[in-house]
Design a protein around this motif. Sequence first.
Motif, PDB file in Angstrom:
ATOM      1  N   THR A   1     -61.078  13.418  99.272  1.00 42.44           N
ATOM      2  CA  THR A   1     -61.205  14.861  99.142  1.00 42.44           C
ATOM      3  C   THR A   1     -62.308  15.337  98.142  1.00 42.44           C
ATOM      4  N   GLY A   2     -62.304  14.399  97.215  1.00 44.25           N
ATOM      5  CA  GLY A   2     -63.376  14.729  95.846  1.00 44.25           C
ATOM      6  C   GLY A   2     -62.839  15.770  94.790  1.00 44.25           C
ATOM      7  N   ILE A   3     -61.491  16.158  95.317  1.00 40.75           N
ATOM      8  CA  ILE A   3     -60.820  17.227  94.440  1.00 40.75           C
ATOM      9  C   ILE A   3     -59.536  16.616  93.894  1.00 40.75           C
ATOM     10  N   PHE A   4     -58.724  16.029  94.627  1.00 38.45           N
ATOM     11  CA  PHE A   4     -57.325  15.342  94.110  1.00 38.45           C
ATOM     12  C   PHE A   4     -57.167  14.514  93.012  1.00 38.45           C
ATOM     13  N   PRO A   5     -58.215  13.627  92.868  1.00 29.20           N
ATOM     14  CA  PRO A   5     -58.169  13.033  91.562  1.00 29.20           C
ATOM     15  C   PRO A   5     -58.649  13.895  90.186  1.00 29.20           C
ATOM     16  N   VAL A   6     -59.220  14.845  90.560  1.00 29.72           N
ATOM     17  CA  VAL A   6     -59.654  15.856  89.388  1.00 29.72           C
ATOM     18  C   VAL A   6     -58.470  16.556  89.018  1.00 29.72           C
ATOM     19  N   TYR A   7     -57.605  17.089  90.023  1.00 30.40           N
ATOM     20  CA  TYR A   7     -56.399  17.739  89.832  1.00 30.40           C
ATOM     21  C   TYR A   7     -55.243  16.909  89.114  1.00 30.40           C
ATOM     22  N   VAL A   8     -55.370  15.736  89.660  1.00 32.20           N
ATOM     23  CA  VAL A   8     -54.512  14.854  88.821  1.00 32.20           C
ATOM     24  C   VAL A   8     -54.719  14.584  87.382  1.00 32.20           C
ATOM     25  N   LEU A   9     -55.991  14.336  87.245  1.00 32.56           N
ATOM     26  CA  LEU A   9     -56.467  14.357  85.508  1.00 32.56           C
ATOM     27  C   LEU A   9     -56.325  15.589  84.899  1.00 32.56           C
ATOM     28  N   VAL A  10     -56.506  16.741  85.501  1.00 32.48           N
ATOM     29  CA  VAL A  10     -56.152  17.993  84.714  1.00 32.48           C
ATOM     30  C   VAL A  10     -54.725  18.025  84.521  1.00 32.48           C
ATOM     31  N   GLN A  11     -53.855  17.859  85.493  1.00 32.51           N
ATOM     32  CA  GLN A  11     -52.538  17.963  85.460  1.00 32.51           C
ATOM     33  C   GLN A  11     -51.898  17.138  84.258  1.00 32.51           C
ATOM     34  N   ASN A  12     -52.343  15.852  84.125  1.00 33.00           N
ATOM     35  CA  ASN A  12     -51.925  15.065  83.078  1.00 33.00           C
ATOM     36  C   ASN A  12     -52.381  15.108  81.776  1.00 33.00           C
ATOM     37  N   ALA A  13     -53.663  15.700  81.783  1.00 31.71           N
ATOM     38  CA  ALA A  13     -54.253  16.088  80.661  1.00 31.71           C
ATOM     39  C   ALA A  13     -53.667  17.325  79.978  1.00 31.71           C
ATOM     40  N   VAL A  14     -53.131  18.218  80.706  1.00 27.33           N
ATOM     41  CA  VAL A  14     -52.552  19.487  80.238  1.00 27.33           C
ATOM     42  C   VAL A  14     -51.063  19.155  79.682  1.00 27.33           C
ATOM     43  N   GLY A  15     -50.446  18.166  80.528  1.00 27.29           N
ATOM     44  CA  GLY A  15     -49.243  17.662  80.001  1.00 27.29           C
ATOM     45  C   GLY A  15     -49.142  17.012  78.620  1.00 27.29           C
ATOM     46  N   VAL A  16     -50.133  15.905  78.412  1.00 26.83           N
ATOM     47  CA  VAL A  16     -50.406  15.418  77.179  1.00 26.83           C
ATOM     48  C   VAL A  16     -50.796  16.435  76.134  1.00 26.83           C
ATOM     49  N   GLY A  17     -51.899  17.374  76.400  1.00 31.03           N
ATOM     50  CA  GLY A  17     -51.975  18.435  75.212  1.00 31.03           C
ATOM     51  C   GLY A  17     -51.057  19.207  74.800  1.00 31.03           C
ATOM     52  N   MET A  18     -50.321  19.775  76.063  1.00 28.14           N
ATOM     53  CA  MET A  18     -49.079  20.520  75.455  1.00 28.14           C
ATOM     54  C   MET A  18     -47.986  19.854  74.806  1.00 28.14           C
ATOM     55  N   ALA A  19     -47.761  18.481  74.975  1.00 25.82           N
ATOM     56  CA  ALA A  19     -47.002  17.473  74.182  1.00 25.82           C
ATOM     57  C   ALA A  19     -47.367  17.271  72.971  1.00 25.82           C
ATOM     58  N   GLY A  20     -48.462  17.117  72.817  1.00 28.54           N
ATOM     59  CA  GLY A  20     -49.272  16.962  71.424  1.00 28.54           C
ATOM     60  C   GLY A  20     -49.276  18.230  70.560  1.00 28.54           C
ATOM     61  N   ALA A  21     -49.310  19.512  71.190  1.00 20.80           N
ATOM     62  CA  ALA A  21     -49.324  20.876  70.513  1.00 20.80           C
ATOM     63  C   ALA A  21     -47.812  21.035  69.905  1.00 20.80           C
ATOM     64  N   VAL A  22     -46.835  20.606  70.642  1.00 21.77           N
ATOM     65  CA  VAL A  22     -45.529  20.926  70.130  1.00 21.77           C
ATOM     66  C   VAL A  22     -45.102  19.890  69.109  1.00 21.77           C
ATOM     67  N   MET A  23     -45.753  18.599  69.323  1.00 27.81           N
ATOM     68  CA  MET A  23     -45.350  17.853  67.818  1.00 27.81           C
ATOM     69  C   MET A  23     -46.310  18.074  66.818  1.00 27.81           C
ATOM     70  N   ALA A  24     -47.421  18.630  66.976  1.00 29.50           N
ATOM     71  CA  ALA A  24     -48.302  19.202  65.840  1.00 29.50           C
ATOM     72  C   ALA A  24     -47.566  20.233  65.266  1.00 29.50           C
ATOM     73  N   GLU A  25     -46.855  21.294  66.037  1.00 29.28           N
ATOM     74  CA  GLU A  25     -46.301  22.404  65.436  1.00 29.28           C
ATOM     75  C   GLU A  25     -45.021  21.990  64.730  1.00 29.28           C
ATOM     76  N   HIS A  26     -44.561  20.845  64.760  1.00 23.53           N
ATOM     77  CA  HIS A  26     -43.490  20.548  63.989  1.00 23.53           C
ATOM     78  C   HIS A  26     -43.658  19.435  63.003  1.00 23.53           C
ATOM     79  N   GLY A  27     -45.333  19.190  62.796  1.00 22.33           N
ATOM     80  CA  GLY A  27     -45.661  18.275  61.621  1.00 22.33           C
ATOM     81  C   GLY A  27     -45.030  16.863  62.061  1.00 22.33           C
TER      82      GLY A  27
END
Length: 363
Positions: free
Chosen positions: A209-235
């Motif tokens: 599709t040329g799109i689905f791999p990009v979607y999977v990357l975005v979905q996982n990158a956002v998940g990792v980024g949000m998890a890192g933000a929560v960890m950073a919020e609490h030092g």
Amino acid sequence: MAYGLPATGVAGSAVGGPDGGSGALIYGRLAGVDIDAFVAVNAARWDRLDTLVRARRRTGAEADELVQLYQLTATHLSKVRTSAPDPTVVTRLSGLLARARGVIAGAHEPAWSDVTRFVVISLPAAFYRARWLTLAALAFFCIVGVATGMRAVGDPELLAQMGTPSEREQYANELFEAYYSNSPAPDFAAQVWTNNAWIAAQCIAGGITGIFPVYVLVQNAVGVGMAGAVMAEHGQLDLFFALILPHGLMELSAIFIAAGAGLRLFFAWAFAGPRTRSRALAEEGRAVFTVAIGLVVVLGVSGLVEGFVTPSDLPTGVKITIGAMVLAAYWIYTIVLGRHAVRDGETGDVRAEHAEDTVAMAA
């Protein structure tokens, strides 16, 4: 099978048997005929075929007899199935014919040379050809993940999507670390392998599709980024990297490889060049399948690291070093062996002599 069935007119004389000239019973109307009588008449022929199949060596005459009995027994099976489908007889004849077909056609047994070629030539070539898209997926993932994390740290409303303040605190101080040790290491490693294999399979299968791999990357990158933000919020950002890097270096790289390989399918279809689109897709698809097999091993290794190394009591530096060594081993394997293989014309596809093989189809 290269051999045709014998003509019905010579059925009784194709191969000798205890019934002499009983061709009428062999090829005649089976409906209404006692299946036990049919078996009794032809059992000697089937036993003889079984003996020839099991023989370690055969004379020229025995080889001819084997072929003739195979043809005859195939007709027997066809008649039984259509006129008197006795399951016991069908099972017996099907198994006998399968073994006879292997002897006549020369069944191919995988040799160690095939395994060696796959590991030393085909797989590294397939990995190597996907290297730039793999690195592009890595860069894209990091940009999206870091951007998401930095934005979330400065945006309370965005952080609120991860839960209430108390829930985020519990996640940062307890749940994130506990995730890696709540289950026995073997079970956790198997769970991680299954989950990541599924994600990689989606990237590869959806690559066209040329799109689905990009979607999977975005979905996982956002998940990792949000998890890192929560960890950073609490030092706890140091704990975040200490737990995610040992296995994540190779685990995430496997997803990047899968995304890159999947996107190669899209580019092969969209930019086929002098080839037809179907041929380009078929050739690239076989090479991508090679990548898929290799990722089973890669994800298995990263699963072992996540199950046994990440939650261990080893110093953080040692755990990250182990993860880095696994990733380095992959890239050394890919670059050293892959570059040499690609230079010799390998793509990860099947051998050239097999590339034109097709399945026979009725017109």
